[in-house]
Design an enzyme around this catalytic site. Sequence first.
Site, short mmCIF file in Angstrom:
data_model
loop_
_atom_site.label_atom_id
_atom_site.label_comp_id
_atom_site.label_asym_id
_atom_site.label_seq_id
_atom_site.Cartn_x
_atom_site.Cartn_y
_atom_site.Cartn_z
N LYS A 18 47.29 32.83 37.88
CA LYS A 18 47.13 34.16 37.28
C LYS A 18 48.39 34.58 36.53
CE LYS A 18 44.01 36.71 40.19
NZ LYS A 18 43.91 37.59 41.35
N GLU B 255 43.84 54.90 43.70
CA GLU B 255 43.33 54.59 42.36
C GLU B 255 41.83 54.88 42.31
OE1 GLU B 255 45.32 53.48 39.64
OE2 GLU B 255 43.46 54.43 39.05
N ARG C 137 37.27 52.80 37.36
CA ARG C 137 36.06 51.97 37.41
C ARG C 137 36.31 50.69 36.65
NH1 ARG C 137 32.63 55.87 34.03
NH2 ARG C 137 34.73 56.10 33.22
N ASN D 181 34.67 57.81 47.28
CA ASN D 181 33.80 56.64 47.15
C ASN D 181 32.56 56.76 48.05
OD1 ASN D 181 35.18 55.40 45.14
ND2 ASN D 181 36.06 53.77 46.38
N LEU E 8 23.30 59.50 39.53
CA LEU E 8 21.93 59.77 39.96
C LEU E 8 20.97 58.78 39.30
CD1 LEU E 8 21.76 63.69 40.02
CD2 LEU E 8 21.90 62.13 41.96
N GLY F 179 18.11 52.68 41.22
CA GLY F 179 18.10 51.27 40.87
C GLY F 179 18.04 50.40 42.10
N GLY G 162 26.88 47.90 44.14
CA GLY G 162 27.64 46.72 44.55
C GLY G 162 29.08 46.91 44.13
N CYS H 258 34.34 47.90 45.57
CA CYS H 258 34.81 49.12 46.24
C CYS H 258 33.77 49.79 47.13
CB CYS H 258 35.31 50.13 45.21
SG CYS H 258 36.86 49.66 44.48
N LYS I 189 27.65 45.18 37.70
CA LYS I 189 27.35 46.20 36.69
C LYS I 189 27.79 45.62 35.35
CE LYS I 189 31.57 48.86 36.60
NZ LYS I 189 32.19 50.17 36.68
C1 UDX Z 1 33.95 52.53 41.82
C2 UDX Z 1 34.38 53.99 41.63
O1 UDX Z 1 33.59 54.60 40.60
C3 UDX Z 1 35.86 54.08 41.32
O2 UDX Z 1 36.25 55.44 41.24
C4 UDX Z 1 36.64 53.36 42.41
O3 UDX Z 1 38.02 53.37 42.14
C5 UDX Z 1 36.15 51.92 42.55
O4 UDX Z 1 34.74 51.91 42.79
P1 UDX Z 1 33.29 50.48 40.25
O5 UDX Z 1 33.08 49.70 41.50
O6 UDX Z 1 34.02 49.85 39.13
O7 UDX Z 1 34.07 51.84 40.57
O8 UDX Z 1 31.84 50.85 39.71
P2 UDX Z 1 30.91 52.14 39.46
O9 UDX Z 1 30.73 52.33 38.02
O10 UDX Z 1 31.35 53.31 40.24
O11 UDX Z 1 29.51 51.60 40.05
C6 UDX Z 1 29.41 51.12 41.40
C7 UDX Z 1 28.02 50.63 41.68
O12 UDX Z 1 27.10 51.71 41.76
C8 UDX Z 1 27.45 49.67 40.63
O13 UDX Z 1 26.78 48.61 41.28
C9 UDX Z 1 26.47 50.52 39.87
O14 UDX Z 1 25.43 49.78 39.30
C10 UDX Z 1 25.97 51.45 40.95
N1 UDX Z 1 25.47 52.73 40.45
C11 UDX Z 1 26.30 53.61 39.85
C12 UDX Z 1 24.13 53.06 40.63
O15 UDX Z 1 23.34 52.28 41.18
N2 UDX Z 1 23.69 54.28 40.18
C13 UDX Z 1 24.50 55.18 39.58
O16 UDX Z 1 24.01 56.26 39.21
C14 UDX Z 1 25.85 54.83 39.40
#
Ligand code: UDX
Length: 413
Positions: free
Chosen positions: A7, A118, A121, A175, A217, A220, A224, A227, A287
């Site tokens: 890395k 932190e 996303r 979270n 909201l 789905g 995943g 976090c 995602k």
């Molecule tokens: C998340 C938090 O948003 C962030 O603040 C934290 O620091 C790390 O975790 P991230 O894991 O990158 O970030 O993804 P995020 O966009 O929050 O989505 C998390 C999961 O929730 C994804 O699998 C997404 O598909 C799902 N999701 C999100 C839903 O199923 N429905 C929604 O309305 C929003």
Amino acid sequence: MDIDAAKVQALRAGRVPIYEPGLDKLLADNAARISFSTSYDELLEESRILFVAVDTPPTPSGDADLSRVQRVVDEVAQRGGPRLVVMKSTVPVGTGERVVADLEAAGMRDITYVSNPEFLREGAAIEDFLAPDRIVIGAFREEDGDEVEALYRGVEAPIVRTSVPTAEMIKYAANAFLSTKISFINEIANVCEAVGADVREVARGMGLDHRIGPHFLNAGIGFGGSCFPKDVQALKQLAGNSGYHFQLLTAVIEVNHLQKRRVVGKLKERLGSLRGKRVALLGLTFKPHTDDLREAASIVLAARLRSEGAEVTAFDPLVPGPKHVQFPGVRLFADALGAVREADAAVLVTEWPEFATLDWKAVAGAMREPFLVDGRNFLDPAALSAAGFTYVGIGVPPVTPAPVGQAGAATLG
Ligand code: UDX
């Protein structure tokens, strides 16, 4: 500094080892001000402030694994510096106090510690870093918090100054709440299916209430990523370790597990036994806009389909084929059309923007049976119907193929 030499080498050569939009340019623009190392000696001798950003994966018990954090603390203790340790990693409440106690036990007197969680996303990390909703700074001593706050000068955001345990808790609570919102709307979606309501409209109608808000909201196949799953589990475990049974989070986790499996039920409802049937997965990452597969619904879904006897094919813009260790027995294709050829059903797993503009007529033509489960309610049911699909979403009324020459969708029932 990272212990992974590959890395570090890549970063030195200007290559970002993960996919994160804009990060390569940011790195190139700032190459003169950033250096990379694999050596604790080099790093700790020269720095005054140390940000700890190691991973804290779940242990088998669901607690956060702090061994990487501990390693950093030990290295700091051995060398007697740097002075200010700033924790970015998501760590259980109480970690800050323990780290300071450890460092003091190692004979260090002038070390201080700040919790600065932190919230960024994946896929939108730069934007979230430069324009955050808030900056949380938890410190034992006022002046240490001031020092970290000064680093963020120029970033417009409310600053939440608080104690170390409170800062640690804010991260978990945020979270866990977002995960709860997702599991909640997923359960509403499941009820919508039973009573003939449309969860997309329900979510819009709910979200306009400013006390609820429109975000997170989208119903789905569940959340995943690196976090949410681990942090919800860790908070539940933290509560349990402290003698409190966090019932709500238990349900949030269970709903999320079941939500992935419901897709299999939808396929069986239509196709009967899945033995020998070909199912194509569109999208695999947890995602869009990331190459991250951690806790991706696709992994569980592919494994379940395989154990039902289905033949599984897949396409993801960022997951290379034809084989991948995370997807044993799954054939990965270089494009969506390859993956859906001769398939009895397709499942949209990740809402990659390019799927919105796919030639769905061509997809329908390539499939043995134009049947699509939209695991993200991402596509327009009417357009899919017009393309010849039987379309099933999550908590939305299913549609059948429109009669030839008719654009509108026929609702199933
Ligand atoms: C998340 C938090 O948003 C962030 O603040 C934290 O620091 C790390 O975790 P991230 O894991 O990158 O970030 O993804 P995020 O966009 O929050 O989505 C998390 C999961 O929730 C994804 O699998 C997404 O598909 C799902 N999701 C999100 C839903 O199923 N429905 C929604 O309305 C929003």
